[in-house]
Design a protein around this motif. Structure first.
Motif, mmCIF file in Angstrom:
data_model
loop_
_atom_site.group_PDB
_atom_site.id
_atom_site.type_symbol
_atom_site.label_atom_id
_atom_site.label_comp_id
_atom_site.label_asym_id
_atom_site.label_seq_id
_atom_site.Cartn_x
_atom_site.Cartn_y
_atom_site.Cartn_z
ATOM 1 N N LEU A 15 5.582 23.313 11.894
ATOM 2 C CA LEU A 15 5.275 23.301 13.317
ATOM 3 C C LEU A 15 6.166 22.314 14.048
ATOM 4 O O LEU A 15 6.328 21.173 13.606
ATOM 5 N N SER A 18 5.649 21.113 21.042
ATOM 6 C CA SER A 18 6.151 21.566 22.332
ATOM 7 C C SER A 18 5.644 20.640 23.429
ATOM 8 O O SER A 18 4.650 19.933 23.250
ATOM 9 N N LYS A 22 1.233 22.619 22.531
ATOM 10 C CA LYS A 22 1.145 23.590 21.435
ATOM 11 C C LYS A 22 2.307 23.365 20.486
ATOM 12 O O LYS A 22 3.076 22.417 20.642
ATOM 13 N N PHE A 23 2.462 24.268 19.521
ATOM 14 C CA PHE A 23 3.484 24.107 18.494
ATOM 15 C C PHE A 23 4.247 25.405 18.284
ATOM 16 O O PHE A 23 3.651 26.477 18.200
ATOM 17 N N PHE A 24 5.569 25.276 18.208
ATOM 18 C CA PHE A 24 6.422 26.394 17.825
ATOM 19 C C PHE A 24 6.336 26.539 16.312
ATOM 20 O O PHE A 24 6.140 25.559 15.601
ATOM 21 N N ASP A 45 8.684 33.935 17.855
ATOM 22 C CA ASP A 45 8.114 34.021 19.194
ATOM 23 C C ASP A 45 6.600 33.896 19.035
ATOM 24 O O ASP A 45 5.851 34.858 19.173
ATOM 25 N N LYS A 47 3.569 30.641 19.420
ATOM 26 C CA LYS A 47 3.151 29.257 19.641
ATOM 27 C C LYS A 47 1.672 29.169 19.319
ATOM 28 O O LYS A 47 0.908 30.085 19.626
ATOM 29 N N ASP A 121 11.777 24.444 24.011
ATOM 30 C CA ASP A 121 11.120 24.209 25.301
ATOM 31 C C ASP A 121 11.935 24.802 26.444
ATOM 32 O O ASP A 121 11.371 25.361 27.392
ATOM 33 N N TYR A 124 11.529 28.592 26.501
ATOM 34 C CA TYR A 124 10.234 29.007 27.038
ATOM 35 C C TYR A 124 9.990 28.512 28.466
ATOM 36 O O TYR A 124 8.895 28.658 28.988
ATOM 37 N N SER A 151 6.541 38.324 25.330
ATOM 38 C CA SER A 151 5.494 37.314 25.235
ATOM 39 C C SER A 151 4.687 37.281 26.485
ATOM 40 O O SER A 151 5.115 37.486 27.543
#
Length: 151
Positions: A15, A18, A22-24, A45, A47, A121, A124, A151
């Protein structure tokens, strides 16, 4: 995050924090430490919130947005948490690593682990593009342009 290095292996899902809390999600596809000192990873894609991290099961080649060589220090030092070890996602993008290796990695680009979160980041829309001196160095890391991702 002590002084010892965290061990990692192919298939590890990790992970990347972000800016939105949250986490990518990334996965180690090839441990190229002995080849080039870098890992070949996919970023998806996808999170997740921290409480969803243990239940990541929907990794698929259709969700890959990036396939790149990265330095391993963010995983080794525990900044990026390994949450699971799964079967390596199979994709045509893995051929990129083997082509680079055949050419002794001449001309390949290794992305510094410390910049990956900023690149994600930016992708997105969570970090202004003006943050970067050269925006091409951000978007060349992605397989899918930001406007065309699903997304």
């Amino acid at each position: 995050m002590g002084k010892h290095k965290i061990k990692y292996s192919e298939g590890d899902v990790f992970l990347v924090p972000s800016r939105d809390g949250k986490f990518f999600v990334g996965q180690i596809i090839v441990d190229g430490d002995s080849d080039i000192g870098a890992l070949f990873c996919y970023f998806f894609d996808l999170k997740v919130a921290i409480d969803e991290a243990q239940n990541i099961s929907n990794l698929s080649s259709e969700k890959i947005i990036s396939a790149m060589l990265i330095t391993p220090e963010m995983i080794q030092r525990g900044y990026w948490t390994i949450t699971a070890n799964c079967l390596v996602v199979k994709s045509v993008h893995e051929k990129l690593y083997w082509r680079l290796k055949e050419n002794n990695f001449v001309g390949s680009r290794v992305n510094g682990g410390g910049l990956i979160a900023d690149k994600l980041d930016t992708y997105y829309g969570l970090l202004e593009e003006s943050y970067w001196a050269r925006l091409d160095m951000v978007y060349e890391a992605f397989l899918v342009p930001p406007a065309k991702r699903q997304s």
